[in-house]
Design a protein around this motif. Structure first.
Motif, mmCIF file in Angstrom:
data_model
loop_
_atom_site.group_PDB
_atom_site.id
_atom_site.type_symbol
_atom_site.label_atom_id
_atom_site.label_comp_id
_atom_site.label_asym_id
_atom_site.label_seq_id
_atom_site.Cartn_x
_atom_site.Cartn_y
_atom_site.Cartn_z
ATOM 1 N N GLN A 270 -1.447 -0.947 -0.825
ATOM 2 C CA GLN A 270 -0.507 0.075 -0.359
ATOM 3 C C GLN A 270 0.745 0.188 -1.242
ATOM 4 O O GLN A 270 1.661 0.948 -0.921
ATOM 5 C CB GLN A 270 -0.081 -0.240 1.077
ATOM 6 N N LEU A 273 1.508 3.831 -2.459
ATOM 7 C CA LEU A 273 1.913 4.692 -1.351
ATOM 8 C C LEU A 273 3.316 4.335 -0.876
ATOM 9 O O LEU A 273 4.144 5.220 -0.630
ATOM 10 C CB LEU A 273 0.929 4.541 -0.200
ATOM 11 N N THR A 276 6.120 5.864 -2.864
ATOM 12 C CA THR A 276 6.264 7.319 -2.823
ATOM 13 C C THR A 276 7.138 7.793 -1.670
ATOM 14 O O THR A 276 7.502 8.973 -1.626
ATOM 15 C CB THR A 276 4.874 7.990 -2.700
#
Length: 280
Positions: A270, A273, A276
């Motif tokens: 992760q 992600l 972001t």
């Protein structure tokens, strides 16, 4: 981490010494000449220790769900003995059953005992430990404080909760010379899987469900030697600085290692992600 080879005689306050790890701790400590203040709900369970060790073993009646009584008991122990070197938060029990099967009372009771009782014991001891310039706290948890099994949701909730509390508090009190160790035993041959557990009323819908797999554990000899585990707990008090966690038992190590490894793998997946979602 260094190990102090000098084992001094100490004074201990231990909750729940009538059975299990608490009882074994009291037995080993008294046998080596330490002093123990042990709390119980049924004084008749420790008459033999009182008769054998006299003033070295002091008994207090205590229900750890009674916050006022916890504070009074801790204050009395420190007041009577002047100094307590190690406080062991041990009182607790297990609860099995699917989350849907648990009653509201069962949920509240295990929180009051395993989580709130432990929190309030530590809070009550801290002013005394600070005043005397330091000491140790052993919080008896379980490897169930880092891993989970179906059918034990509320037990895990209390153990994960107390571990988070103890880990945070350990950072707060380290400057005062107070060390906190979270003890995480695996399965051991104590009364835990006997008189020290509660089982929820089981619903037919959960027959064959993983939530009832605990049935297979009842009556089976656990791999852990409780006496060896207790000896390791006692030895940990000589380790400076205090180890944050003390994992005991090959089953505890193997399962926890795999769970943490899987969790780290999932976390790393992760990473992109997570980045972001920062502010541009």
């Amino acid at each position: 981490m260094t190990n102090d080879s000098i084992t001094a005689k100490r004074t201990w306050l231990i909750t729940g010494v009538s059975s299990g790890f608490g009882r074994k701790l009291a037995e080993q400590l008294l046998a080596r000449g330490d002093r123990v203040v042990g709390t119980v709900r049924k004084p008749e369970t420790v008459v033999d220790l009182q008769e054998q060790y006299g003033d070295a073993f002091r008994v207090q009646l205590l229900d750890v769900t009674d916050v006022a009584a916890v504070r009074s008991s801790v204050d009395r122990a420190f007041g009577d003995l002047g100094r307590i070197d190690v406080v062991v938060s041990n009182a607790g029990y297990g609860l099995f059953g699917a989350a849907e099967e648990l009653s509201d009372k069962q949920i509240q009771d295990i929180i009051d005992t395993n989580l709130t009782g432990s929190i309030q014991l530590i809070r009550a001891a801290l002013p005394h430990l600070r005043a005397q310039g330091g000491g140790r706290i052993l919080q008896i948890s379980s490897y169930g404080g880092q891993v989970t099994f179906p059918g034990s949701s509320m037990y895990h909730a209390t153990k994960w909760g107390i571990e988070g509390f103890a880990e945070s508090v350990s950072q707060e009190v380290a400057p005062f010379g107070i060390g906190i160790t979270i003890v995480e035993p695996g399965s051991a041959r104590t009364e835990f899987l006997g008189a020290s557990i509660q089982i929820a009323d089981q619903l037919p819908a959960y027959e064959g469900n993983p939530a009832h797999a605990f049935r297979g554990l009842l009556g089976i000899d656990a791999p852990g030697d409780a006496d060896k585990m207790v000896a390791a707990m006692i030895d940990s008090v000589d380790v400076v600085p205090a180890p944050l966690r003390l994992l005991l038992g090959s089953d505890a190590y193997g399962t926890t290692h795999q769970v943490l490894q899987d969790r780290l793998t999932a976390l790393e997946a992760q990473k992109q992600l997570a980045s972001t979602t920062d502010v541009d």
